[in-house]
Design a protein around this motif. Structure first.
Motif, PDB file in Angstrom:
ATOM      1  N   VAL A 264       0.862  -1.181   0.000  1.00  0.00           N
ATOM      2  CA  VAL A 264       0.000   0.000   0.000  1.00  0.00           C
ATOM      3  C   VAL A 264       0.899   1.232   0.000  1.00  0.00           C
ATOM      4  N   LYS A 265       0.688   2.103  -0.988  1.00  0.00           N
ATOM      5  CA  LYS A 265       1.502   3.310  -1.112  1.00  0.00           C
ATOM      6  C   LYS A 265       0.569   4.513  -1.200  1.00  0.00           C
ATOM      7  N   ASP A 266       0.760   5.465  -0.307  1.00  0.00           N
ATOM      8  CA  ASP A 266       0.001   6.709  -0.340  1.00  0.00           C
ATOM      9  C   ASP A 266       0.668   7.614  -1.360  1.00  0.00           C
ATOM     10  N   THR A 267      -0.059   7.968  -2.422  1.00  0.00           N
ATOM     11  CA  THR A 267       0.540   8.768  -3.491  1.00  0.00           C
ATOM     12  C   THR A 267       0.563  10.258  -3.165  1.00  0.00           C
ATOM     13  N   GLY A 268      -0.102  10.656  -2.083  1.00  0.00           N
ATOM     14  CA  GLY A 268      -0.100  12.050  -1.686  1.00  0.00           C
ATOM     15  C   GLY A 268      -1.094  12.894  -2.460  1.00  0.00           C
ATOM     16  N   GLU A 269      -1.858  12.309  -3.322  1.00  0.00           N
ATOM     17  CA  GLU A 269      -2.840  13.028  -4.131  1.00  0.00           C
ATOM     18  C   GLU A 269      -4.250  12.556  -3.798  1.00  0.00           C
ATOM     19  N   GLN A 270      -4.483  12.300  -2.517  1.00  0.00           N
ATOM     20  CA  GLN A 270      -5.742  11.739  -2.049  1.00  0.00           C
ATOM     21  C   GLN A 270      -6.060  10.435  -2.772  1.00  0.00           C
ATOM     22  N   SER A 271      -4.993   9.665  -3.000  1.00  0.00           N
ATOM     23  CA  SER A 271      -5.185   8.360  -3.613  1.00  0.00           C
ATOM     24  C   SER A 271      -4.138   7.395  -3.086  1.00  0.00           C
ATOM     25  N   LEU A 272      -4.456   6.127  -3.208  1.00  0.00           N
ATOM     26  CA  LEU A 272      -3.553   5.072  -2.791  1.00  0.00           C
ATOM     27  C   LEU A 272      -3.262   4.173  -3.974  1.00  0.00           C
ATOM     28  N   ASP A 273      -2.073   3.649  -3.984  1.00  0.00           N
ATOM     29  CA  ASP A 273      -1.704   2.646  -4.971  1.00  0.00           C
ATOM     30  C   ASP A 273      -1.537   1.341  -4.198  1.00  0.00           C
ATOM     31  N   VAL A 274      -2.411   0.369  -4.462  1.00  0.00           N
ATOM     32  CA  VAL A 274      -2.359  -0.916  -3.784  1.00  0.00           C
ATOM     33  C   VAL A 274      -1.977  -1.963  -4.820  1.00  0.00           C
ATOM     34  N   SER A 275      -0.863  -2.637  -4.582  1.00  0.00           N
ATOM     35  CA  SER A 275      -0.393  -3.678  -5.499  1.00  0.00           C
ATOM     36  C   SER A 275      -0.587  -5.036  -4.839  1.00  0.00           C
ATOM     37  N   VAL A 276      -1.247  -5.943  -5.553  1.00  0.00           N
ATOM     38  CA  VAL A 276      -1.426  -7.310  -5.087  1.00  0.00           C
ATOM     39  C   VAL A 276      -0.376  -8.150  -5.794  1.00  0.00           C
ATOM     40  N   ILE A 277       0.476  -8.764  -5.011  1.00  0.00           N
ATOM     41  CA  ILE A 277       1.572  -9.543  -5.573  1.00  0.00           C
ATOM     42  C   ILE A 277       1.325 -11.013  -5.234  1.00  0.00           C
ATOM     43  N   GLY A 278       1.289 -11.826  -6.276  1.00  0.00           N
ATOM     44  CA  GLY A 278       1.128 -13.253  -6.055  1.00  0.00           C
ATOM     45  C   GLY A 278      -0.186 -13.821  -6.536  1.00  0.00           C
ATOM     46  N   PHE A 279      -1.177 -12.982  -6.837  1.00  0.00           N
ATOM     47  CA  PHE A 279      -2.433 -13.497  -7.382  1.00  0.00           C
ATOM     48  C   PHE A 279      -2.186 -14.014  -8.786  1.00  0.00           C
ATOM     49  N   PRO A 280      -2.936 -15.015  -9.186  1.00  0.00           N
ATOM     50  CA  PRO A 280      -2.813 -15.442 -10.585  1.00  0.00           C
ATOM     51  C   PRO A 280      -3.119 -14.275 -11.518  1.00  0.00           C
ATOM     52  N   ASP A 281      -2.378 -14.187 -12.586  1.00  0.00           N
ATOM     53  CA  ASP A 281      -2.549 -13.107 -13.556  1.00  0.00           C
ATOM     54  C   ASP A 281      -3.732 -13.439 -14.463  1.00  0.00           C
ATOM     55  N   ASP A 282      -4.912 -13.111 -13.989  1.00  0.00           N
ATOM     56  CA  ASP A 282      -6.139 -13.420 -14.722  1.00  0.00           C
ATOM     57  C   ASP A 282      -7.159 -12.336 -14.410  1.00  0.00           C
ATOM     58  N   VAL A 283      -7.929 -11.970 -15.401  1.00  0.00           N
ATOM     59  CA  VAL A 283      -8.911 -10.902 -15.238  1.00  0.00           C
ATOM     60  C   VAL A 283      -9.940 -11.231 -14.152  1.00  0.00           C
ATOM     61  N   VAL A 284     -10.261 -12.503 -13.922  1.00  0.00           N
ATOM     62  CA  VAL A 284     -11.267 -12.812 -12.898  1.00  0.00           C
ATOM     63  C   VAL A 284     -10.786 -12.379 -11.517  1.00  0.00           C
ATOM     64  N   TYR A 285      -9.489 -12.497 -11.242  1.00  0.00           N
ATOM     65  CA  TYR A 285      -8.984 -12.071  -9.938  1.00  0.00           C
ATOM     66  C   TYR A 285      -8.946 -10.548  -9.831  1.00  0.00           C
ATOM     67  N   ALA A 286      -8.650  -9.871 -10.931  1.00  0.00           N
ATOM     68  CA  ALA A 286      -8.699  -8.407 -10.929  1.00  0.00           C
ATOM     69  C   ALA A 286     -10.124  -7.930 -10.657  1.00  0.00           C
ATOM     70  N   LYS A 287     -11.109  -8.568 -11.277  1.00  0.00           N
ATOM     71  CA  LYS A 287     -12.514  -8.179 -11.067  1.00  0.00           C
ATOM     72  C   LYS A 287     -12.977  -8.518  -9.659  1.00  0.00           C
ATOM     73  N   LEU A 288     -12.516  -9.652  -9.118  1.00  0.00           N
ATOM     74  CA  LEU A 288     -12.860 -10.035  -7.752  1.00  0.00           C
ATOM     75  C   LEU A 288     -12.365  -8.973  -6.766  1.00  0.00           C
ATOM     76  N   MET A 289     -11.110  -8.540  -6.947  1.00  0.00           N
ATOM     77  CA  MET A 289     -10.534  -7.499  -6.096  1.00  0.00           C
ATOM     78  C   MET A 289     -11.245  -6.162  -6.294  1.00  0.00           C
ATOM     79  N   GLN A 290     -11.576  -5.837  -7.525  1.00  0.00           N
ATOM     80  CA  GLN A 290     -12.236  -4.567  -7.808  1.00  0.00           C
ATOM     81  C   GLN A 290     -13.590  -4.499  -7.110  1.00  0.00           C
ATOM     82  N   GLY A 291     -14.369  -5.548  -7.219  1.00  0.00           N
ATOM     83  CA  GLY A 291     -15.687  -5.557  -6.577  1.00  0.00           C
ATOM     84  C   GLY A 291     -15.596  -5.485  -5.063  1.00  0.00           C
ATOM     85  N   GLY A 292     -14.662  -6.228  -4.486  1.00  0.00           N
ATOM     86  CA  GLY A 292     -14.479  -6.193  -3.034  1.00  0.00           C
ATOM     87  C   GLY A 292     -14.006  -4.835  -2.556  1.00  0.00           C
ATOM     88  N   THR A 293     -13.079  -4.240  -3.295  1.00  0.00           N
ATOM     89  CA  THR A 293     -12.553  -2.925  -2.921  1.00  0.00           C
ATOM     90  C   THR A 293     -13.635  -1.854  -3.030  1.00  0.00           C
TER      91      THR A 293
END
Length: 175
Positions: A128-157
Motif C-alpha cells: 500500500v503506497k500513499d501517493t499524496g494526491e488523495q489516492s492510494l496505490d495498492v499492489s497485489v503480488i502473487g495473485f494469478p494473472d487473470d482478469v477474474v482475480y482483478a474483477k474479484l478485487m475490484q468488486g471487493g474494494t
C-alpha cells in the motif's frame, strides 16, 4: 488450469463465499450448474459439493478459479465483470466491516484489506503506497494473472469504499 501466480491455496471461507453468491443470486439450480462444471473433469470419488468445504480449511486455488470461471461463463455470458459482484458479496458477508470501517481512514482500510487477503490466500502480498494526491496505490503480488482475480478485487474494494461512505472514488484494476 490457473494462470501463473504464486497463490497455491485459498481459504475455504473464500470458496464458500463465492458459492454463497451463486446460491443467493441463482438458487439451487445455479449451484447445481456450478458444481457440475467444477466436477466435470473429476473422477466420481473426487467430486465435491458445498458441504465438502470447511471455512477454516485450505484448498487448491484451482478450485476457486473453476468456480469463478463457471460463474463468468454461466451467469455473465463470458463477461468477467460479473465477478465484481461476487467480490462485493464476499465483503458484505464480513458483517463487522461495515461497523468498524466507518471509523477508519482510507489508508487504514487498505491495510485492513491487506491483512484479510493474507489470511485468505497463501503466498499473496500487498503493498500500500500513499501517493499524496488523495489516492492510494495498492499492489497485489502473487495473485494469478487473470482478469477474474482483478474483477474479484475490484468488486471487493468498491464495496469496502462504499462502506466508508465515500461519495467519489475510482478503483482501477490492472492484471
Amino acid at each position: 488450469m490457473v494462470p501463473i501466480g504464486r497463490v497455491t491455496l485459498v481459504k475455504g471461507e473464500t470458496i464458500l463465499s463465492e458459492l454463497g453468491w451463486v446460491k443467493y443470486k441463482k438458487g439451487i439450480a445455479g449451484m447445481t450448474e456450478v458444481l457440475n462444471d467444477i466436477n466435470e473433469e473429476r473422477p466420481s470419488n473426487l467430486q465435491v459439493n458445498e458441504a465438502d468445504f470447511d471455512p477454516a480449511g485450505w484448498y487448491p486455488v484451482e478450485t476457486q478459479h473453476a468456480i469463478l470461471k463457471s460463474i463468468q461463463k454461466r451467469f455473465g455470458n463470458g463477461d468477467p465483470d460479473i465477478i465484481k459482484d461476487v467480490g462485493a458479496h464476499g465483503v458484505k458477508r464480513i458483517g463487522q466491516f461495515k461497523f468498524v470501517l466507518r471509523f477508519m481512514k482510507v489508508k487504514k482500510v487498505a491495510e485492513k484489506m491487506t491483512d484479510n487477503l493474507v489470511v485468505l490466500y497463501r503466498s499473496v502480498d500487498l503493498k500500500v503506497k500513499d501517493t499524496g494526491e488523495q489516492s492510494l496505490d495498492v499492489s497485489v503480488i502473487g495473485f494469478p494473472d487473470d482478469v477474474v482475480y482483478a474483477k474479484l478485487m475490484q468488486g471487493g474494494t468498491q464495496q469496502l469504499l462504499s462502506y466508508l461512505g465515500l461519495k467519489s472514488y475510482n478503483v482501477d484494476m490492472e492484471h
